[in-house]
Design an enzyme around this catalytic site. Structure first.
Site, short mmCIF file in Angstrom:
data_model
loop_
_atom_site.label_atom_id
_atom_site.label_comp_id
_atom_site.label_asym_id
_atom_site.label_seq_id
_atom_site.Cartn_x
_atom_site.Cartn_y
_atom_site.Cartn_z
NE ARG A 184 -4.22 0.24 1.60
CZ ARG A 184 -5.29 0.66 0.91
NH1 ARG A 184 -5.68 2.08 0.64
NH2 ARG A 184 -6.23 -0.18 0.62
CD GLU A 217 -7.24 2.80 6.33
OE1 GLU A 217 -6.11 2.03 6.64
OE2 GLU A 217 -7.85 2.66 5.21
#
Lengths: 165, 778
Positions: free
Chosen positions: B305, B735
């Site tokens: 990621r 997030e």
């Protein structure tokens, strides 16, 4: 040893080791689990309760030191249907996310408002000779001993300002 | 409609009165036992002797568990994490044995009495040591490359150390196992991933998953730290409960929690970028050196990621990312809000900042010229979300073949380093709006003037954007289930696979259910997450909770609504009333009549995110359903004599789509920003040369306090509907705002830069010591 605690208006007789903290006495011996254990060494403020009206970290206070004292925990501040103004303000301003620090925040703020009313200065107080006034700056400073990892600080300050201001 | 209303958290009255129960608050049956781990005191070594006689003899000790055969595994990935060290220890704090005692205190006291002898081995503690010893996960680095590197007029290169981060959920890790008849087990766990707990406990007990039921009402914070790190406690409790026949509880003391559990990955980022006179990047190379700790845990998808966010909001015509996942003798780094995304984003933001400094430009201008093309302003806007028709690049990473950059083609989307077209880019409009509302340009000018007259205190300002991909990159995790009952009195019982950790998921999902039935949310009972009600759930992670579970709940509720409607030959549901062609009744009456007519009032719902495909080895596909955007302007002041710093003002404009609940979303944004700023300023993890974590309590590890939040904090929502068909056209918000904290770090860098001619090259976290060091070389 035996200790007599007046908690939320009721007398409790505690038979426990002299080293038992007030926090463990509340949670484990008396079943008052509203007071939370966050770090267990006086750094996070989750265990804040009032002893004779003053805020203390229950994890750093021995239960036997409170013999004969009046103790107020979150359960004594209000309950659903009969909330204190501060508790209502925390809901109205969304002053929490996970809620784990909330009982400590509310107990701490309850005593803090009394400290301001009594004229106690803080690090953020500009003039030590003038009466202390409530401000966001004062609240931020005075509430910095109660950590909130979700960082709801803006809403916590707003909630307190609504009640105090 | 209840969707879109700023309702408070679901259990608000319980939270403010101390009545909200966390696992340690659940009354336990008489005779319940308490567990503690004995921990390794060396970072790497073979256990040569283990004398636990004093532990067994200690007051209150019921059992000591040291050798299990087979040893249960706690890993969420590759079975490399034995519950207790087998023969060799791999970090300071690794569990060696389990003490089962009559109280929490007795267990902890006894756990200190173990006499362990080790033959110590060299410990690999830093990325340099790991690179030199070639200790890593996977055979070699993962490399993605796209586009062709041509000579550029200018280059910058450098490196940056980026620290890790302790989750510091206020409620520490805790589990409670209750043995049932026939060998079954009920587990209460403070976990973001009940199904994982169920799976691991079943495996450890050698029973099928249907013999284990896991329940989670709420967590006192998770932040990713309860995605896999609760496994060890739940397994230990289940094993001890099986052994003793008694309920067993384990709660890590705060210091133990910080010593045992994994944290955000720290890393070193090395970069080299070519750019033109306008600051436009022609090519950039990154090397990520991740310190993953002793076991794999979730490190591979975390590091992936970071690669997936190495572009952040910028089109990179040529890019090469080399990612090393290094094995070290430290806690096994794990998921933390952003899941590697923040580590990727800060790299390119550093590059942009460095380029701007080199050219003497405002970094905002460099950001703007590098933004992805705005699809909303394409000359020939296609219908919503066309399938990209640009001839796409094949994966050079897999084939090792350089490739030609695509020719810009107005009207079609530019692609990310992993070849996904960016079709929904709103960075231009969003940043223009924030620049205006924050008065960025005038303030930047005013700060320069103020600094000229201030020899000691210096101010700095920065605007940084975020573009964050929404979906699990392990594609099959993008599914969710729900179970909804309507009772004959019209009350609704709601269950789904997501867990509540303070993010407000339960309230949002209840709003979805209430909206479908046209009733008030007070008629919807939100119940604990339970593997017995909804099976095979994914972790509540990747910001996906509302997107996935909201859709599953909507599907279940619509099934029920349609059944009731069909019974009446058609009906509408609004304001607590059900209206048919010839009647107008309460929802309760409609439910009662449907029940009496033998209509089933229980339904499941299921959702799988559409459109996504991802080949992680090739680094190619569409891993994300959509992107969430945002930007922040932060102004700071530093003291150049002490390195102390303060955030003076922060302005945020964040993209929530059509917010399901603006109050909850603003809380997520403010909290995410403060936590992100904490990561990059005050939160410093320090290991000594023996591999001992020296910052293992809030006395030594500084998370932001009330006095650390920005003095002036202004948050606004960019509320335009998600072009993708998400729940209520909302966007995920857990997030993405975390990365807005990067603006605080860049503002500090800006303040330091005003003190000299050279680039500050600031490392993170920007503690006063690091700020002083950077001041020394500008």
């Amino acid at each position: 040893m035996q200790t007599e605690l007046f908690i939320n208006g009721r007398v409790h007789r505690l038979e426990a080791d002299a080293r038992t903290t007030l926090l463990d006495a509340l949670r484990h011996h008396l079943g008052l689990t509203g007071t939370k254990k966050g770090c267990d060494h006086g750094q996070c403020g989750a265990c804040t309760v009032l002893v004779d009206g003053r805020r203390v970290n229950a994890c750093l206070t021995l239960a036997c030191m409170c013999d004969g004292s009046e103790i107020t925990t979150i359960e004594g501040i209000g309950e659903p249907g009969a909330l204190s103004p501060l508790q209502s303000a925390f809901i109205a301003h969304d002053g929490f996310q996970c809620g784990y620090c909330t009982p400590g925040q509310i107990c701490s703020a309850t005593a803090m408002m009394d400290e301001i009313a009594a004229g106690w200065p803080s690090h953020a107080t500009g003039d030590l000779n003038a009466p202390v006034t409530t401000s966001a700056e004062e609240i931020r400073e005075r509430m910095s001993g109660n950590l909130c990892r979700c960082a709801c600080y803006p809403n916590i300050v707003d909630a307190i300002l609504e009640v105090q201001g | 409609m209840s969707m879109g209303k700023p309702l408070p958290h679901d259990a608000a009255p319980l939270h403010v009165t101390g009545q909200a129960r966390y696992i340690d608050d659940i009354p336990t049956p008489r005779g319940s036992l308490h567990l503690a781990f004995g921990l390794s005191t060396v970072a790497h070594g073979d256990i040569t002797a283990m004398d636990l006689s004093a532990v067994r003899a200690a007051e209150g000790v019921v059992a000591v568990i040291a050798d299990l055969d087979p040893m249960p595994d706690c890993s969420p990935s590759v079975h490399d994490e034995p519950l207790l060290a087998v023969g060799r220890v791999h970090y300071v704090g690794q569990p060696l044995f389990i003490v089962v005692a009559t109280s929490h205190l007795a267990a902890r006291k006894a756990a200190r009495l173990g006499k362990i002898e080790y033959a110590e081995l060299p410990a690999i503690l830093t990325v340099d040591e790991a690179m030199a010893a070639n200790t890593r996960f996977e055979q070699g680095p993962v490399i993605w490359q796209k586009g062709e590197f041509n000579d550029a007029p200018h280059y910058v290169e450098g490196q940056m150390e980026v620290g890790g981060q302790e989750h510091f959920y206020l409620e520490g890790q805790v589990a409670l196992a209750l043995p049932q008849e026939g060998g079954d087990m009920v587990v209460h766990s403070s976990t973001q991933h009940p199904t994982e707990i169920q799976h691991k406990v079943a495996h450890a007990l050698h029973v099928p998953m249907n013999a284990v039921r896991v329940e989670v009402r709420r967590m006192g914070g998770g932040f990713g730290g309860k995605e896999s790190q609760g496994n060890a406690l739940a397994i230990a409790c289940a094993i001890a409960a099986r052994l003793t026949g008694k309920p067993c509880k384990m709660r890590y003391d705060r210091d133990d929690d910080m010593m045992i559990t994994g944290k955000r990955h720290d890393l070193r980022i090395e970069y080299r970028a070519g750019f033109d006179d306008d600051g436009r990047i022609t090519g950039v190379e990154f090397r990520h050196l991740f310190r993953c700790g002793w076991s794999q845990d979730l490190s591979l998808p975390v590091a992936d990621r970071a690669m997936l966010h190495a572009d952040n909001a910028y089109f990179l015509p040529a890019v090469r990312i080399e990612s090393h996942r290094l094995r070290t003798n430290t806690q096994s780094a794990t998921a933390y809000r952003g899941f590697g995304g923040p580590q990727g984003v800060i790299g390119i933001e550093r590059v942009i900042d460095h380029i701007a400094h080199t050219l003497g430009m405002d970094p905002l201008e460099v950001r703007r010229v590098n933004f992805y093309r705005a699809m909303g302003h394409a000359p020939n806007p296609a219908p919503q979300h066309p399938v990209a028709t640009t001839p796409e690049l094949t994966s050079q990473a897999a084939e090792g073949v350089p490739h030609t950059a695509p020719k810009p083609d107005p009207g079609t989307a530019q692609t990310t380093p992993y070849h996904m077209p960016v079709e929904d880019f709103i960075g231009h409009e969003l940043c223009a709006e924030l620049t205006r509302t924050s008065d960025y340009r005038a303030r930047r000018k005013a700060i320069a003037e103020w600094n000229a007259g201030s020899p000691i205190l210096k101010r700095g300002i920065a605007l940084t954007p975020v573009k964050f991909g929404i979906s699990f990159t392990l594609t099959w995790l993008n599914q969710a289930g729900a179970l909804v009952h309507v009772y004959q009195d019209g009350s609704v019982h709601l269950n789904h696979g997501g867990t509540e950790m303070g993010q407000g998921l339960f309230q949002k999902v209840a709003q979805v259910a209430a909206g479908v039935f046209g009733i008030d949310t007070s008629a919807v009972k939100i119940t604990a997450t339970d593997t017995g009600k909804v099976p095979n759930t994914s972790a509540t992670a990747a910001s996906s909770g509302s997107d996935l579970n909201g859709m599953a709940v909507k599907a279940a509720c619509e099934t029920l609504r349609d059944r009731i409607s069909d019974h009446f030959g058609g009906a509408t549901f609004a304001n607590g009333r059900v209206r048919t062609a010839d009647a107008d009744m309460s929802f309760a009456e409609a439910a009662a009549r449907a029940y009496q007519a033998r209509v089933s009032l229980s339904a499941t719902g299921y959702y799988a995110t559409p459109k996504i495909t991802w080949d992680r080895l090739r680094g190619q596909g569409r891993p994300f359903f959509y992107f969430a955007y945002g930007a922040a302007v932060t102004e700071v002041v530093i003291d150049t004599l002490t390195g102390e710093n303060r955030i003076l003002r922060t302005d945020i404009l964040h993209d929530t789509g059509s917010s399901l609940n603006p109050a909850l979303d603003i809380g997520q944004i403010e909290g995410g920003y403060v936590q992100g700023a904490g990561w990059l300023t005050t939160e410093e993890l320090v290991w000594d040369d023996k591999g001992r974590l020296r910052t293992h309590a809030p006395s030594t590890y500084k998370i932001p306090a009330c006095s650390d939040r920005p003095r002036d904090f202004r948050v606004a929502l960019w509320e335009r509907p998600n072009p993708e068909n998400s729940i209520g056209r909302s966007k995920a918000v857990g997030e993405p705002p975390f990365m807005l904290g990067i603006s605080a770090f860049m503002a500090i860098s800006d303040a330091i830069a005003s003190c000299g001619a050279r680039y500050p090259a600031l490392d993170a976290p920007a503690t006063p010591e690091r700020i002083l060091k950077a001041l020394g070389h500008v």
